[in-house]
Design a protein around this motif. Structure first.
Motif, PDB file in Angstrom:
ATOM      1  N   LYS A  36      -0.770  -6.784   0.595  1.00 35.93           N
ATOM      2  CA  LYS A  36       0.625  -7.178   0.816  1.00 35.93           C
ATOM      3  C   LYS A  36       0.660  -8.123   2.007  1.00 35.93           C
ATOM      4  O   LYS A  36       0.000  -7.897   3.011  1.00 35.93           O
ATOM      5  N   GLU A  68       7.173   2.089   9.081  1.00 30.92           N
ATOM      6  CA  GLU A  68       7.611   2.260   7.693  1.00 30.92           C
ATOM      7  C   GLU A  68       6.498   1.869   6.722  1.00 30.92           C
ATOM      8  O   GLU A  68       6.258   2.554   5.729  1.00 30.92           O
ATOM      9  N   LEU A  69       5.820   0.771   7.005  1.00 35.88           N
ATOM     10  CA  LEU A  69       4.706   0.349   6.162  1.00 35.88           C
ATOM     11  C   LEU A  69       3.571   1.370   6.218  1.00 35.88           C
ATOM     12  O   LEU A  69       2.951   1.685   5.203  1.00 35.88           O
ATOM     13  N   VAL A 102       3.802   4.605   6.762  1.00 33.05           N
ATOM     14  CA  VAL A 102       4.195   5.792   5.998  1.00 33.05           C
ATOM     15  C   VAL A 102       3.935   5.573   4.509  1.00 33.05           C
ATOM     16  O   VAL A 102       3.553   6.491   3.788  1.00 33.05           O
ATOM     17  N   ASP A 103       4.121   4.344   4.053  1.00 33.12           N
ATOM     18  CA  ASP A 103       3.883   4.011   2.645  1.00 33.12           C
ATOM     19  C   ASP A 103       2.403   3.802   2.333  1.00 33.12           C
ATOM     20  O   ASP A 103       2.044   3.432   1.226  1.00 33.12           O
ATOM     21  N   GLY A 104       1.537   3.996   3.346  1.00 32.55           N
ATOM     22  CA  GLY A 104       0.098   3.906   3.116  1.00 32.55           C
ATOM     23  C   GLY A 104      -0.516   2.549   3.417  1.00 32.55           C
ATOM     24  O   GLY A 104      -1.706   2.342   3.207  1.00 32.55           O
ATOM     25  N   TRP A 105       0.287   1.607   3.922  1.00 27.36           N
ATOM     26  CA  TRP A 105      -0.245   0.276   4.228  1.00 27.36           C
ATOM     27  C   TRP A 105      -0.962   0.282   5.563  1.00 27.36           C
ATOM     28  O   TRP A 105      -0.501   0.877   6.536  1.00 27.36           O
ATOM     29  N   ARG A 113      -3.764  -1.250   1.064  1.00 26.79           N
ATOM     30  CA  ARG A 113      -3.749   0.194   0.850  1.00 26.79           C
ATOM     31  C   ARG A 113      -4.584   0.490  -0.383  1.00 26.79           C
ATOM     32  O   ARG A 113      -4.697  -0.327  -1.292  1.00 26.79           O
TER      33      ARG A 113
END
Length: 58
Positions: free
Chosen positions: A7, A35-36, A38-41, A55
């Motif tokens: 990304k 925030e990124l 937490v989403d695994g990034w 990720r």
């Protein structure tokens, strides 16, 4: 074999005039990165205002 998804995110890093504005911009930047995360990034590189993340794809 591990597979990854990538990304590219543009996060504003413009110059800020006052200390108060700098602190607010830093907090907003930190919030976006969290925030990124937490989403695994995972941040892998930064260049000219572009932030590159990866990720693992399951």
């Amino acid at each position: 074999m591990k597979k990854f998804e990538y990304k590219v995110q543009v996060i504003a890093t413009s110059l800020v005039v006052s200390t108060k504005q700098f602190e607010k911009a830093a907090q907003e930047f930190e919030m976006q990165l969290n925030e990124l995360g937490v989403d695994g990034w995972e941040l892998v590189q930064r260049m000219d205002g572009f932030f590159f993340f990866k990720r693992e794809v399951l």
